[in-house]
Structure formats: structure tokens, C-alpha cells
Design an enzyme around this catalytic site. Sequence first.
Site, PDB file in Angstrom:
ATOM      1  N   HIS A 161       0.844  -1.204   0.000  1.00 25.33           N
ATOM      2  CA  HIS A 161       0.000   0.000   0.000  1.00 25.33           C
ATOM      3  C   HIS A 161       0.877   1.251   0.000  1.00 25.33           C
ATOM      4  O   HIS A 161       1.912   1.286   0.653  1.00 25.33           O
ATOM      5  CB  HIS A 161      -0.926  -0.009   1.220  1.00 25.33           C
ATOM      6  CG  HIS A 161      -2.016   1.011   1.110  1.00 25.33           C
ATOM      7  ND1 HIS A 161      -1.803   2.341   1.340  1.00 25.33           N
ATOM      8  CD2 HIS A 161      -3.313   0.881   0.753  1.00 25.33           C
ATOM      9  CE1 HIS A 161      -2.936   3.002   1.129  1.00 25.33           C
ATOM     10  NE2 HIS A 161      -3.872   2.133   0.781  1.00 25.33           N
TER      11      HIS A 161
ATOM     12  N   GLU B 276      -3.975   1.660  -7.277  1.00 30.08           N
ATOM     13  CA  GLU B 276      -4.374   2.794  -6.451  1.00 30.08           C
ATOM     14  C   GLU B 276      -3.481   4.003  -6.760  1.00 30.08           C
ATOM     15  O   GLU B 276      -2.397   4.139  -6.172  1.00 30.08           O
ATOM     16  CB  GLU B 276      -4.226   2.447  -4.961  1.00 30.08           C
ATOM     17  CG  GLU B 276      -5.138   1.339  -4.504  1.00 30.08           C
ATOM     18  CD  GLU B 276      -5.469   1.438  -3.019  1.00 30.08           C
ATOM     19  OE1 GLU B 276      -6.637   1.298  -2.680  1.00 30.08           O
ATOM     20  OE2 GLU B 276      -4.555   1.683  -2.210  1.00 30.08           O
TER      21      GLU B 276
HETATM   22  P1  PGA Z   1      -9.884   5.623  -0.191  1.00 31.48           P
HETATM   23  O1  PGA Z   1      -8.660   4.665   0.221  1.00 31.48           O
HETATM   24  O2  PGA Z   1     -10.991   4.763  -0.705  1.00 31.48           O
HETATM   25  O3  PGA Z   1     -10.255   6.331   1.101  1.00 31.48           O
HETATM   26  O4  PGA Z   1      -9.378   6.579  -1.211  1.00 31.48           O
HETATM   27  C1  PGA Z   1      -8.299   3.562  -0.553  1.00 31.48           C
HETATM   28  C2  PGA Z   1      -7.037   2.937   0.012  1.00 31.48           C
HETATM   29  O5  PGA Z   1      -6.146   3.664   0.452  1.00 31.48           O
HETATM   30  O6  PGA Z   1      -6.911   1.701   0.024  1.00 31.48           O
END
Ligand code: PGA
Length: 253
Positions: free
Chosen positions: A91, A162
Site C-alpha cells: 500500500h 491505487e
Molecule cells: P480511499 O482509500 O478509498 O479512502 O481513497 C483507498 C485505500 O487507500 O486503500
Amino acid sequence: MKPLLVANWKMNIGLAEAAQKAKAIDDALEDARGIDIVICPSFPSLPLVAGAVDVVQVGAQNLHPDEKGNLTGEVSVSVVRECASYVILGHSERRANFAETDDFIHRKVMSAADHGIIPIFCFGETASQRAQGKTNHVIEEQLESGLKGFDAARHEIVLAYEPVWAISGKAGSEVATPEEISKTLAVVKEKMTDIFGSGAKNIRILYGGSTAPENAHDIFSLQNVSGALVGGASLEPDSFIAMVHNLIEVKNV
Ligand code: PGA
């Protein structure tokens, strides 16, 4: 491949509340057998959440790749295996705040898979990498170094794209358009074929970054998206449940 929705609670919810919210989600979704639903609470809540759910599965937010050892404060892969079936790895918040390198993330991915835990491998470019036009290069590098040698014929893995600039709750964060997501995922798909060969077609890709009931339909409709990794919008059971229903409807399962 079943669609998949993952709640990433980060460090936002305490033990009793975690069990209560997980149960509320599970109760509301007891008939949702056509999709996989995973909740990732803080480490101490894992056994409580696992005990509170039936259809929902449980994931950890991290692990240490070694089975045991003298590393104060870490949680080993063997301990995670006792209470979670998935684990979020790579992450951006861990890459940035805890200096996790591609090599270390790779070790975690391999160890999780070897111990029967399904890695949810996160990758994505930062705002400045995007501004410099480096998105595709960064993503290809992260996929290559994080996943090299992963045997997708033997082990399951989930990928989560992401874009760091689209993660909610950070100053200046933006919402990615479906077109932008789709363009990057085409590059991801190509790279996955390089890395996994024919096994690539059985790997689910999630999108993460400010997903919410309002934009879920458009994102879930994208060809290469099997679901989402949801942060902020997963903290309230009602909005997470709404997203599960969205996913069921769009994927027609
Ligand atoms: P968010 O976070 O949906 O609040 O943007 C996603 C994540 O960091 O996994």
C-alpha cells in the site's frame, strides 16, 4: 472469477466497533454469495471480526514475511495466517511512511502466498510521477519488482491499482475519471501477461482511490475492473453495503 470488494479500515476503528460494524455488514449481505467481500481491520481486531462474520472474509493490512523472530512490534506471516485469508501489501501509505522497498514488498508477497494467504498487491503512481508523465513506467516497475517469479498457476493473487493522488483524505487528492483508470489498466494488463503468462487472465484487478457509492457504478463497469479496495467509504456499513449491491448489479452475479 468472482467480483471482490475489500474494506480497508486502516487505523480508524476500535475493537468493539470493528466487530459490530463487521457483523452489520455480514448480516446485510448474507445472500451475497456471488461475490467475495473482505474486511481488513487493524491487527488486534482480526480475531474479533473473524468471529463476527459468516459470508464476509477477513484480511490483514500488513505482515512480516518471516515465520518468527526477534522483531519487536512486527506480526509474522504465521500469526496472520491464523486469523486472515487475505493481506494488503505494498500500500502507498506503507511505501511512503515506512520506507517499504519493492524488494521487501516482494518478500512479503511470496511469503504470504507460500503460507496460503492471498496477497492484495497495491501499486500506483504519485501526483508528481503523474505530472511528469511517468505513470506507465512507475507502474510497470512496481509490478515487475513486486511480482517477479510469482507462480500464478499455484497461488492466487489480487492486484489493486491505487493512484496515490486519488486516495481520499489527503491534501490535494483528486478523483480519477473512469477513462483515466481504464487507460492505465490497459498497460497493467499487458504487463501482467509479461509477468504471469497465461495465468494473468485469472487474476482479479481492483481499483482503489476515493471509490464511493456515487462513482462505484462507473468504475465497476470498466472492463478490467473486478471490484474495489475501499478506504473512507468502507467505514460506514451503509455505504460499503451499497457498494456491494452496486458491484452485484453491474457484474450481474
Ligand atoms: P480511499 O482509500 O478509498 O479512502 O481513497 C483507498 C485505500 O487507500 O486503500
